[in-house]
Design an enzyme around this catalytic site. Structure first.
Site, PDB file in Angstrom:
ATOM      1  N   ASP A 177       0.866  -1.515   0.092  1.00 15.43           N
ATOM      2  CA  ASP A 177       0.312  -0.053   0.173  1.00 15.43           C
ATOM      3  C   ASP A 177       0.795   0.942  -0.158  1.00 15.43           C
ATOM      4  O   ASP A 177       2.263   1.256   0.342  1.00 15.43           O
ATOM      5  CB  ASP A 177      -1.097   0.169   1.407  1.00 15.43           C
ATOM      6  CG  ASP A 177      -1.876   1.459   1.451  1.00 15.43           C
ATOM      7  OD1 ASP A 177      -2.610   1.145   0.152  1.00 15.43           O
ATOM      8  OD2 ASP A 177      -1.570   1.962   2.125  1.00 15.43           O
ATOM      9  N   GLU A 226       1.328  -0.040  -4.842  1.00 21.04           N
ATOM     10  CA  GLU A 226       0.893   1.183  -5.635  1.00 21.04           C
ATOM     11  C   GLU A 226       1.333   2.377  -4.962  1.00 21.04           C
ATOM     12  O   GLU A 226       2.085   2.942  -4.176  1.00 21.04           O
ATOM     13  CB  GLU A 226      -0.300   1.125  -4.049  1.00 21.04           C
ATOM     14  CG  GLU A 226      -1.965   1.722  -4.508  1.00 21.04           C
ATOM     15  CD  GLU A 226      -2.427   2.064  -3.234  1.00 21.04           C
ATOM     16  OE1 GLU A 226      -3.572   2.462  -3.010  1.00 21.04           O
ATOM     17  OE2 GLU A 226      -1.662   2.164  -2.293  1.00 21.04           O
TER      18      GLU A 226
END
Length: 638
Positions: A353, A382
């Site tokens: 993330d 990400e």
């Protein structure tokens, strides 16, 4: 002089008394256990307990050597550096904590045996198709964990941002559905403990990095699920967060060091903040240094250092303290935690993330260490940015212009996702419409390996694709077909196959709605098809057909890509190997078109027929190819 002597004696007695009176307690050791025969012989244990730094540590076990013990700012932590030789055997040994040669605490530490072939496990790759699940919203398989007395937030299905009860048991119960749809890998949004009082369902505010959230099940449940999935040839991808933790993480009450957290606000008791949406919107955030989210400061050659620091070291939101990965003990903790989960839970991949927010040098080191330990493993980062020049900075083993080598095998392809949204909704033009898709793929030269990128029509942070396309099923089919046939590793978000709706600007809770059929009493059941309307059944079948066909197509899973500049609303591309060739034709026009094969001679020459995957018909590719309006043709040439 006597008075000074007496004072010194009293002071000495007082200090000695307090040292004797101090009774260190052992609360936790992390990682709780490890494995013999790991690639890196260095293991650093973080030990927490009241006054634990007042003890001396000893270990007597063949092949295990204490290289050092370090206290940072808090006397309630020590970090034990171990060297575990390649000859060390699996077994249990005591870590002894002593005061004046007296054992006041001990911990039975286990070195476990590794499973055969663990180091050479296969990561996810272009042969795979990923199914993204938000566990709280997929299926409730065990109602006994809906409400946990010792946790701060429990079941509230009436609240779109509340806990809804989905769990690991629900995924296990419906694993056959996922397999039947044609997926080969599952990416779960974070399942690690989020013991926050509000909005904890999404999983991105971790309060214990070594525990599965009890609303989902136990560590053992997660491991059993991973083993079951692996036995059924389904790979498991874990969602991890290195950038931040939850504001109520257990260590926030007593940080190991003063620089464990970046920009820790002064005079703020994190435990007394009300973390509801309403309260967070009203709160005075002036004490917090919130990130600017200006992620281009990483690549900007002219950047002001203050701007860069503010982005990287700022907090994501007040409920998510920013971890300082420049602190080597924070870095080692996070790296070891990821390796622990890989080994423990049979992982085939990690989705990281908020990739550009942590310290980039630490992230490169993490990639190197993980891939040295597991050479075939896959990490995908990400970077929610829609420009390939920014996303490509984080991918591959090649040095950027500033000398930075990221070592990241894969990134989420947000640029292509953005192009897939605009490409099918705006008018055709010089750089608009289908040209957006073409131009995005034309920039693949920026990546070390664009075929490793993860492609997707939507995910948990984005508006549902069906909504973005104004609920036009024909356009939706064209977009889905593109995701499943162009270069890259495709990912589909749960519910996309049943045309779930929702815009991000209307609230994340709505676009992360419960999967129909996952709860007792649901009138619509997508697992069985009961209650789905005609379009939903058609969409579900469409994805299933393409995914199952994709598995057997080497041209799609292993092949290269050639594409042609879109003209007049027609976009044609080909995937090919030395022995197979597939052609995909998109017609965005309302009316049917006849495609001239001479324009595409490079990919059609030498072939006379094409088997149409979607309708099982034979198509002559030596004469104009007829394609209906707002449709796609996928041809296996022969």
């Amino acid at each position: 002089m006597k008075r000074k002597t007496i004072l010194c004696l009293l002071l000495s007695f007082f200090v000695s008394f307090n040292l004797i009176a101090a009774k260190p307690k052992l609360d936790r050791v992390e990682p709780m256990f490890w494995w013999a025969g790991m690639h890196n012989p260095h293991l650093q244990l973080m030990v927490h307990g009241q006054d634990i730094a007042l003890t001396q540590v000893s270990i007597n076990y063949p092949g295990v050597e204490v290289k050092g013990v370090t206290q940072l700012d808090s006397k309630n932590y020590i970090f034990i550096d171990l060297n575990i030789s390649k000859d060390a055997k699996a077994g249990v040994f005591d870590i002894l904590f002593k005061q004046k040669n007296k054992v006041i605490a001990k911990y039975a530490y286990e070195l476990r045996s590794r499973e055969a072939g663990s180091a050479m496990r296969e990561g996810f790759n272009t042969k795979d198709a990923l199914y993204l699940i938000m566990p709280d919203r997929f299926a409730n398989g065990d109602t006994s964990n809906d409400n946990i007395k010792v946790m701060r937030e429990n079941l509230n299905r009436e609240n779109s941002l509340g806990r809804h009860g989905g769990d690991i048991a629900g995924i296990v119960k419906n694993l056959d559905y996922i397999i039947d749809q044609g997926y080969t890998a599952i990416w779960l949004n974070p399942v690690i403990e989020n013991d926050m009082p509000a909005n904890s369902y999404h999983g991105y505010a971790v309060t214990d990095f070594y525990q599965i959230d009890r609303h989902y099940g136990s560590n053992e449940d997660y491991r059993a699920f991973a083993k079951d999935a692996k036995d059924k040839n389904i790979k498991l991808i874990m969602d991890m967060i290195f950038n931040h933790c939850g504001a109520l993480h257990w260590w926030m009450k007593d940080l190991p060091s003063n620089d464990w957290i970046n920009n820790m606000p002064e005079g703020v008791d994190m435990g007394k903040i009300e973390y509801t949406d309403e309260a967070m919107n009203k709160m005075d955030k002036s004490a917090f240094t919130i990130t600017t989210h200006r992620k281009t400061v990483i690549q900007d050659p002219h950047v002001a250092k203050g701007d860069q620091d503010h982005m990287v070291d700022g907090w994501f939101v007040p409920s998510m303290p920013d971890l300082n990965q420049k602190n080597p003990y924070v870095a080692r903790y996070l790296i070891q935690n990821s390796i622990w989960w890989i080994e423990y839970a049979h992982l085939a991949g990690i989705r990281m993330d908020t990739y550009p927010y942590p310290d980039k040098n630490m992230m490169a080191q993490w990639n190197k260490e993980v891939l040295e330990a597991y050479p075939n493993f896959t990490i995908v980062g990400e970077e929610m940015f829609f420009d390939p020049s920014i996303v490509s900075y984080w991918e591959g083993n090649e040095a950027n212009k500033d000398g930075y080598i990221p070592y990241t095998p894969s990134m989420m392809d947000f640029p292509l996702q953005g192009a897939l949204c605009k490409g099918f909704t705006e008018e055709e033009g010089w750089e608009n419409g289908l040209m957006r898709i073409y131009l995005t793929l034309a920039k693949d030269f920026l990546y070390s390996n664009p075929y490793n990128l993860v492609t997707f029509p939507d995910n948990h942070d984005l508006s549902r694709y069906y909504s973005v396309l104004n609920k036009d099923l024909d356009l939706w089919k064209m977009g889905i077909a593109t995701v499943l046939t162009t270069r890259g590793i495709p990912q589909i978000f749960y519910g996309t196959e049943t045309l779930m709706e929702g815009f991000a600007h209307d609230g994340h809770g709505k676009m992360r709605a419960d999967f129909p059929g996952g709860w007792s009493g649901d009138k619509v059941n997508a697992f069985t098809g009961e209650g789905l309307n005609k379009d939903q059944k058609d969409a579900q079948k469409y994805i299933r057909t393409l995914l199952k066909w994709r598995k057997g197509s080497k041209a799609i899973t292993e092949g290269k890509l050639i594409h042609f500049i879109p003209e007049n609303g027609i976009y044609l591309y080909s995937r090919y190997t030395n022995s197979e060739r597939v052609v995909v034709i998109l017609n965005k026009n309302e009316e049917a078109k006849d495609v001239d094969p001479l324009r595409y001679e490079q990919v059609l020459k030498g072939f006379t027929k094409g088997h149409s995957v979607l309708d099982n018909k034979e198509v002559d590719v030596t004469t104009p190819i007829h394609i209906d309006g707002k449709s796609v043709i996928i041809l296996e040439l022969h």
